[in-house]
Write a protein that holds these residues in place. Structure first.
Motif, short mmCIF file in Angstrom:
data_model
loop_
_atom_site.label_atom_id
_atom_site.label_comp_id
_atom_site.label_asym_id
_atom_site.label_seq_id
_atom_site.Cartn_x
_atom_site.Cartn_y
_atom_site.Cartn_z
N THR A 225 0.84 -1.20 0.00
CA THR A 225 0.00 0.00 0.00
C THR A 225 0.88 1.25 0.00
O THR A 225 0.65 2.18 -0.77
CB THR A 225 -0.92 -0.01 1.24
OG1 THR A 225 -1.57 -1.26 1.28
CG2 THR A 225 -1.94 1.10 1.21
N THR A 226 1.89 1.24 0.89
CA THR A 226 2.77 2.42 0.97
C THR A 226 3.47 2.62 -0.37
O THR A 226 3.52 3.73 -0.90
CB THR A 226 3.84 2.19 2.07
OG1 THR A 226 3.19 1.66 3.19
CG2 THR A 226 4.57 3.47 2.42
N HIS A 229 1.06 4.05 -2.92
CA HIS A 229 0.74 5.46 -2.71
C HIS A 229 1.88 6.35 -3.19
O HIS A 229 1.67 7.35 -3.87
CB HIS A 229 0.47 5.72 -1.22
CG HIS A 229 -0.96 5.49 -0.88
ND1 HIS A 229 -1.37 4.44 -0.12
CD2 HIS A 229 -2.07 6.17 -1.22
CE1 HIS A 229 -2.69 4.47 0.00
NE2 HIS A 229 -3.13 5.51 -0.66
N SER A 232 2.28 6.04 -7.10
CA SER A 232 1.23 6.67 -7.88
C SER A 232 1.35 8.19 -7.83
O SER A 232 1.12 8.87 -8.82
CB SER A 232 -0.15 6.22 -7.41
OG SER A 232 -0.30 6.52 -6.07
N HIS A 233 1.78 8.70 -6.68
CA HIS A 233 1.98 10.15 -6.58
C HIS A 233 3.12 10.57 -7.51
O HIS A 233 3.02 11.53 -8.27
CB HIS A 233 2.32 10.51 -5.13
CG HIS A 233 2.54 11.97 -4.94
ND1 HIS A 233 1.51 12.88 -4.96
CD2 HIS A 233 3.68 12.67 -4.78
CE1 HIS A 233 2.02 14.09 -4.80
NE2 HIS A 233 3.33 13.99 -4.70
N ASN A 280 -5.68 6.25 -11.30
CA ASN A 280 -6.79 6.57 -10.38
C ASN A 280 -7.52 5.32 -9.94
O ASN A 280 -7.84 5.16 -8.76
CB ASN A 280 -7.79 7.51 -11.06
CG ASN A 280 -7.28 8.93 -11.07
OD1 ASN A 280 -6.37 9.26 -10.31
ND2 ASN A 280 -7.84 9.76 -11.92
N LEU A 283 -5.33 3.28 -7.58
CA LEU A 283 -5.26 3.97 -6.29
C LEU A 283 -6.56 3.76 -5.51
O LEU A 283 -6.55 3.49 -4.31
CB LEU A 283 -5.03 5.47 -6.55
CG LEU A 283 -4.44 6.27 -5.42
CD1 LEU A 283 -3.12 5.69 -4.98
CD2 LEU A 283 -4.23 7.72 -5.87
N SER A 284 -7.69 3.84 -6.22
CA SER A 284 -8.99 3.63 -5.57
C SER A 284 -9.08 2.21 -5.02
O SER A 284 -9.58 1.99 -3.92
CB SER A 284 -10.14 3.82 -6.55
OG SER A 284 -10.17 5.14 -6.97
N VAL A 286 -6.67 0.27 -3.94
CA VAL A 286 -5.87 0.18 -2.71
C VAL A 286 -6.60 0.89 -1.57
O VAL A 286 -6.71 0.36 -0.46
CB VAL A 286 -4.46 0.79 -2.94
CG1 VAL A 286 -3.67 0.85 -1.66
CG2 VAL A 286 -3.72 -0.01 -3.99
N GLN A 287 -7.16 2.06 -1.85
CA GLN A 287 -7.87 2.81 -0.79
C GLN A 287 -9.11 2.07 -0.32
O GLN A 287 -9.42 2.06 0.86
CB GLN A 287 -8.27 4.20 -1.31
CG GLN A 287 -7.08 5.12 -1.49
CD GLN A 287 -7.47 6.38 -2.22
OE1 GLN A 287 -8.53 6.44 -2.87
NE2 GLN A 287 -6.63 7.40 -2.14
N THR A 292 -9.40 3.42 3.30
CA THR A 292 -8.90 4.79 3.52
C THR A 292 -9.38 5.77 2.45
O THR A 292 -8.83 6.84 2.32
CB THR A 292 -7.35 4.81 3.52
OG1 THR A 292 -6.91 4.21 2.29
CG2 THR A 292 -6.76 4.06 4.68
#
Ligand code: ADP
Length: 467
Positions: A225-226, A229, A232-233, A280, A283-284, A286-287, A292
């Motif tokens: 996850t880390t 994140h 992706s950023h 996107n 990322l969604s 994973v969130q 989160t």
């Protein structure tokens, strides 16, 4: 070293079991009963556990105490320390003469909490069920079948004892089916238990192995996850500037360009949008799995929402010579939504409509008011979806067999993510589709959102829309 994941039973046949174990034992005479009870309670007291002993129906409390004392001479010290309770069956199992299994189970949970907060290391229960007649068998059977799930992984050991003389073969089978282990003591001998000894060690070993693997998996999941994140950023920031500069080049803000250059830049922009959209969705995902996902609500006129989205979709549709007919009903209100997330939904659905349509056809996009909701409809005349897949397409990673055979690319993420986002907004999403005729995806959003946006999704998504 003391194994904190397991409790010592204190029996010669089985010494240690994992916490949360639910055993039964059948005994012939009262001597057979005490052969198990005495070492079991003794081990509990010596291990600093709180012991709850529900004595057989025909035994008096004082007599029970005396018999136990022959094995535990300092039993009165434990009693003064309030480490043991000796109860009649009616005090534990009945309430105004009625047996309520759920209440008894809740009581075990409360007793455990009390025992732990009083400084004990766990709760050890011995409940004798010699009072149960055949008329009470059904509720007892239900109660026994629920205990396993409730005490799993908790610092409780529960032994339920049944006198062989009072129950029949069918009841014995019920009891054995509802307990993890069975012990039988008859004529002061073990009839049935020895075979479990080796199995217990194996089980403990497996349990510890699973626990270790689980910790490792959690670590890896957090790392994933880390990593996602961060990466992706790192990907999105340069993408934004590539897209921005490409757009400025297309608009000739840095000087005139020829048709061929313009075409190349449009391909570049389309691919940048596609990549951005993929990031996107990932990322969604994973969130959503980590719980989160956050929402930033803002008010937006529906017209702007659709125009912003179409800016991204037109180049993609153009590349397949697909005409997009957009129809917005008059007087549509503004919506309070997470604009980026709803755009993500529209891009997912319109993107699919384009992807699964042949070249040169049309796609209709209609937006209108329906009761307290705004209804969005995206209709294509493409491949369509077989009826038996209408529910499945909202499942994570689902991709139609026929689509995979046609080698059409995709991830199976867009629809489940869209559903989670629409659900969180208090709307609904569904599909009407016929194979080879096309599909109509519809979703609603409430005009006045009733509550704060909240994601319900954990690991799997609800399957059916019932709007
Ligand atoms: P992806 O499109 O990346 O495969 P989605 O979750 O968006 O993932 O869609 C899941 C599946 O639903 C697709 O693989 C396809 O089988 C089916 N599907 C979705 N939209 C359409 C459509 N408009 N026409 C035909 N099939 C579709």
């Amino acid at each position: 070293m003391k194994n904190t994941n397991s409790g010592k039973l204190g029996l010669e046949v089985i010494n240690e079991v994992p916490w949360g174990t639910h055993l039964c034992f059948f005994y012939d005479s009262i001597n057979d009963y005490f052969d198990i009870l005495k070492p079991y309670i003794k081990a509990g007291l010596e291990n600093n556990e709180f012991c709850s002993w529900i004595i057989p129906k025909d035994l008096e409390t004082e007599k029970a105490f005396e018999i136990l004392q022959t094995a535990i001479p300092n039993l009165d010290c434990y009693q003064r320390k309030r480490q043991i309770e000796i109860l009649q069956y009616s005090e534990c199992y009945l309430n105004k003469g009625r047996f309520d299994g759920d209440a008894v189970i809740t009581n075990w949970g409360n007793k455990l909490d009390k025992a732990l907060s009083a400084g004990f290391d766990g709760l050890r229960v011995e409940g004798d069920l010699s009072w149960v007649g055949t008329n009470r068998w059904r509720p007892i059977k239900d109660y026994e079948s629920k205990i396993d799930n409730v005490i799993f992984n908790k610092k409780i050991l529960v032994v339920c004892s049944y006198p062989l003389k009072k129950i029949g073969a069918s009841e014995i089978i019920d009891v054995m089916g509802n307990h993890q282990f069975t012990l039988i003591r008859r004529n002061e001998k073990w009839i049935y238990a020895k075979s479990f000894v080796g199995m217990m060690d194996k089980l403990l070993e497996i349990q510890n192995h699973i626990r270790r693997e689980n910790i490792e998996l959690i670590k890896q999941d957090t790392l994933k996850t880390t990593f996602f994140h961060i990466s992706s950023h790192e990907l999105k920031t340069p993408l934004t500037s590539i897209k921005g500069y490409t757009q400025m080049l297309i608009k000739e803000q840095f000087g005139a360009i020829n048709e061929q250059q313009k075409k190349v830049l449009e391909v570049l922009k389309r691919n940048t949008d596609h990549l951005n959209h993929l990031i996107n969705n990932c990322l969604s995902l994973v969130q959503l799995q980590a719980g989160t996902m956050k929402f930033m609500v803002e008010k937006i006129p529906i017209k702007s929402l659709i125009e912003n989205t179409m800016d991204i979709m037109y180049p993609l549709a153009d590349s397949k010579k697909i005409r997009m007919n957009v129809q917005l009903a008059d007087g549509l209100p503004s919506l309070s939504i997470d604009v980026d997330k709803i755009k993500q939904v529209l891009i997912n659905i319109i993107g699919n409509a384009i992807k699964f349509s042949p070249e040169g056809v049309s796609i209709n996009i209609n937006v209108k008011k329906k009761n307290e909701y705004i209804l969005f409809e995206i209709q294509d005349f493409g491949l369509g979806i077989p009826k038996n897949e209408h529910e499945k397409i909202f499942d994570m990673f689902f991709r139609s067999e026929s689509i995979r055979n046609k080698n059409i690319k995709g991830t199976g993420l867009g629809l489940p993510i869209s559903k989670a986002i629409i659900d969180a907004h208090g709307g609904r999403i569904w599909v009407d589709s016929k194979i080879d005729k096309g599909s109509k995806f519809s979703f609603t959003l409430p005009i006045k959102p009733k509550k704060a946006l909240k994601i319900n999704f954990i690991k799997s998504l609800p399957k059916k829309s019932n709007f």
